[in-house]
Design an enzyme around this catalytic site. Structure first.
Site, PDB file in Angstrom:
ATOM      1  N   ASP A 161       6.076 -12.310  52.949  1.00 21.34           N
ATOM      2  CA  ASP A 161       7.151 -13.265  53.152  1.00 21.34           C
ATOM      3  C   ASP A 161       8.416 -12.596  52.605  1.00 21.34           C
ATOM      4  OD1 ASP A 161       8.732 -15.395  53.722  1.00 21.34           O
ATOM      5  OD2 ASP A 161       7.494 -16.903  52.719  1.00 21.34           O
TER       6      ASP A 161
HETATM    7  C1  BGC Z   1      10.261 -18.139  54.660  1.00 21.55           C
HETATM    8  C2  BGC Z   1       9.510 -17.672  55.893  1.00 21.55           C
HETATM    9  C3  BGC Z   1      10.476 -17.094  56.886  1.00 21.55           C
HETATM   10  C4  BGC Z   1      11.225 -15.958  56.219  1.00 21.55           C
HETATM   11  C5  BGC Z   1      12.221 -15.287  57.133  1.00 21.55           C
HETATM   12  C6  BGC Z   1      11.150 -17.060  54.103  1.00 21.55           C
HETATM   13  O1  BGC Z   1      12.023 -17.592  53.145  1.00 21.55           O
HETATM   14  O2  BGC Z   1       9.344 -18.561  53.685  1.00 21.55           O
HETATM   15  O3  BGC Z   1       8.811 -18.753  56.454  1.00 21.55           O
HETATM   16  O4  BGC Z   1       9.799 -16.660  58.019  1.00 21.55           O
HETATM   17  O5  BGC Z   1      11.933 -16.460  55.106  1.00 21.55           O
HETATM   18  O6  BGC Z   1      13.283 -16.102  57.432  1.00 21.55           O
END
Ligand code: BGC
Length: 625
Positions: free
Chosen positions: A282
């Site tokens: 993530d």
């Molecule tokens: C989120 C993800 C997301 C990623 C990219 C993170 O903060 O938890 O779900 O895909 O950011 O935007």
């Protein structure tokens, strides 16, 4: 001299002809031709910007703010590549000499999130409620078409974490409290997107069931509960639909970060379930890059120079065997070979789609899907609206400023949003003009006093009070009362167990009671519409209403879809993928959400597989006409 030059040129031509090229040589040969720096750069994303780093959990290392100008000098990859699709969340490193293109990744579950206009589909919780895998697959296909049009290779979706507690801020992006239900819908979604030749990234693997301290909280969970409940949807989607990629979650599980967890990422995911794609972190998960690589967390996103430096140093010092990098690259390259970036290069819109036409068709699908996922929770002969209903006392700020989606990375740059009021008017109803004016003024003033709405912020508008006298007038002059209650939620914070969030405020309760009294005195019905991503406590108020419609966060076609269901143009068919609890204390995880024993470092899933003691409406519940 001339001869030497010619020989050198020939040598160069020969050498480049011998340089392995992705797709033309085996992946192993391509990897063998990479320098250590190239390998590491491909295993680490190319960064985007530094404005959305999640709040650190107490137990987590706090990152120092980067010095000013850092991103200007950052050499992880070219700025041009990073800007390939404006607003995309991340991009992988390109190695043009080996034929490896940059792969573009963008959110998110309810539609493509980039800076250009895309379709805002209904929340995935609503899609799950439709329980219609064909419909979900069609929504996935439509998102896949928009990805191809704009040049996005991998969609960072769907989010399929179990809805463990109604207060989880991201429930609107998730699917169900029931693992089989979540797995079934996830597979349909992934199949739909991927049928268009683009990839998905199923997230957040695993046990990321809350936003509070999400990037450091240690989830203590019994192994069999972990597998039967929290891993189950992931297992099903991997076995049924082979998502191209998976995103590890920020949190720890039983003491080890998910992104560093080889039991999870290698033993279970790859060896047991047969996952064939690659795993990415993530965004900004910033634990030890070496341990991540060892565990089988193939790509670190969105990537920092620090991670690159750490990995190179680890290989050079012998802490990390280069063979581990090669293994992980072998997970990544086959996926890149399937991406539009590889197949079509820089060419966007390889299908020659007509954007306007596509967006029009997808808007129609968004409306159809939204209507089909709404859940009718109660109906005492109030719905569908019959021909005798014409004038409507339309109450609740949500009737005039209907929420289409939640906040965070699941937000979409949409062209428009249809509010309930406009839609009812378009279908020939007459919303009470005095109420309308009052709400519109109030909403405009509230917006003026706050920052503009963005993916991460929705202005807060308080609910308006109506005296019993005013309500009596509304009841005398209108055929029906339709009242919308709404709640906003999203990524980064959980919802609160307070009035105005999980509980109704006294203003809202009074509104319902007064409307009930005034309209019932006239023999006219009160219909309650819920415009929220997750559930709230309704136990004390449902008895005052004649009908309750769970409309969720229905996307850009919100109002039209609500009107379609109210009129019966689309009979309600949604079923609740999670329960409405009687009282919050009936939620099995209540004593352990978001923390256990007040300890900010851990949350114990002590409830195991327990079902709720008491519900107002259980999972699977939903009426029709
Ligand atoms: C989120 C993800 C997301 C990623 C990219 C993170 O903060 O938890 O779900 O895909 O950011 O935007």
């Amino acid at each position: 001299m001339k001869k030497i030059l010619i020989v050198n040129i020939l040598l160069l031509i020969l050498l480049s002809a011998c340089t392995p090229q992705l797709g033309r040589s085996s992946d192993e040969r391509v990897i063998a031709a990479m320098t250590l720096e190239e390998k590491v750069s491909l295993l680490v994303g190319t960064c985007k910007d530094w404005n959305l780093v999640p709040e650190a959990a107490p137990a987590t290392r706090h990152r120092e703010p980067v010095p000013e100008g850092y991103w200007d000098t950052y050499q992880g990859n070219t700025a041009a590549m990073r800007g390939k699709v404006s607003g995309a969340a991340g991009i992988s490193y390109a190695i043009p000499r080996l034929g490896i293109p940059p792969v573009v990744m963008a959110d998110g579950p309810v539609g493509l999130r980039i800076d250009s206009v895309c379709t805002a589909f209904p929340s995935t919780a609503l899609l799950a409620a439709s329980n219609d895998t064909d419909l979900v697959c069609r929504v996935g296909q439509a998102i896949g078409e928009e990805m191809r049009y704009y040049g996005v290779d991998i969609l960072l979706a769907p989010g399929i974490n179990i809805m463990r507690n109604p207060l989880c801020g991201r429930n609107y992006e998730y699917l169900s409290a029931d693992p089989d239900w979540a797995g079934r819908i996830a597979s349909a979604y992934v199949r739909g997107v991927q049928s268009k030749g683009v990839g998905t990234c199923v997230k957040h693997f695993a046990a990321n069931n809350q936003e509070t301290y999400r990037n450091g909280i240690d989830v203590q969970v019994d192994d069999s509960v972990l597998r039967k409940l929290y891993l189950k949807p992931f297992e099903q989607v991997v076995r049924d639909a082979q998502p191209w990629t998976l995103m590890s979650s920020y949190n720890k599980i039983n003491g080890t970060y998910a992104s560093e967890n080889s039991y999870l990422l290698t033993d279970i995911l790859r060896n047991e379930w047969g996952f064939e794609g690659f795993v990415m972190t993530d965004w900004w998960a910033e634990e030890d890059p070496v341990r991540m690589q060892l565990a089988g967390n193939d790509m670190l996103m969105p990537g920092t120079q620090e991670q690159i430096d750490t990995l190179i140093a680890a290989v050079r010092s012998g802490r990390l065997d280069e063979a581990v990098l090669d293994r992980n690259l072998l997970h990544i390259l086959p996926v890149i070979r399937r991406c539009p970036a590889f197949l079509y290069g820089d060419r966007t819109n390889p299908d020659g789609a007509d954007l306007d036409r596509m967006l029009r068709e997808h808007a129609a699908l968004a409306r159809e899907a939204a209507a089909k996922g709404m859940v009718l929770l109660r109906n005492r002969h109030a719905l569908p609206l019959d021909a005798s209903v014409s004038s409507v006392a339309l109450l609740g700020k949500g009737s005039y400023d209907t929420y289409a989606g939640g906040t965070g990375s699941g937000a979409v740059t949409k062209a428009y949003k249809v509010n309930i009021c406009e839609a009812l008017e378009r279908q020939g109803f007459r919303p009470d003009s005095i109420a309308r004016k009052r709400y519109m003024n109030h909403i405009a003033l509230s917006y003026d006093a706050q920052p503009a709405p963005s993916a991460w912020f929705m202005p807060y508008v308080t609910e308006l009070e109506w005296t019993q006298e005013d309500m009596t007038r509304l009841a005398q002059t209108n055929d029906i009362c339709i009242l919308t209650l709404q709640r906003m939620a999203g990524e980064g914070t959980d919802r609160q167990l307070v009035e105005g969030d999980y509980y109704l405020t006294s203003v809202e309760k009074n509104l319902i009671r007064r409307a009930s009294q005034a309209f019932h005195t006239q023999g006219k019905p009160l219909v309650l519409i819920l415009n929220t991503g997750s559930t709230l406590e309704l136990t004390d108020v449902v008895g005052y209403t004649d009908a309750v419609l769970m409309a969720w966060l229905p996307g850009q076609e919100a109002g039209n879809a609500v009107a379609d269901v109210l009129t019966g143009a689309v009979p309600p068919q949604g079923k609740l993928p999670m329960p409405f609890y009687g009282r919050y204390s009936d939620v099995p995880s209540a004593p352990n959400f978001p923390l256990s024993d007040g300890d900010p470092n851990k949350v114990c899933y002590r409830e195991g597989l327990a079902r709720p003691a008491r519900t107002l409406y259980d999972t699977g519940f939903g009426l029709t006409y």
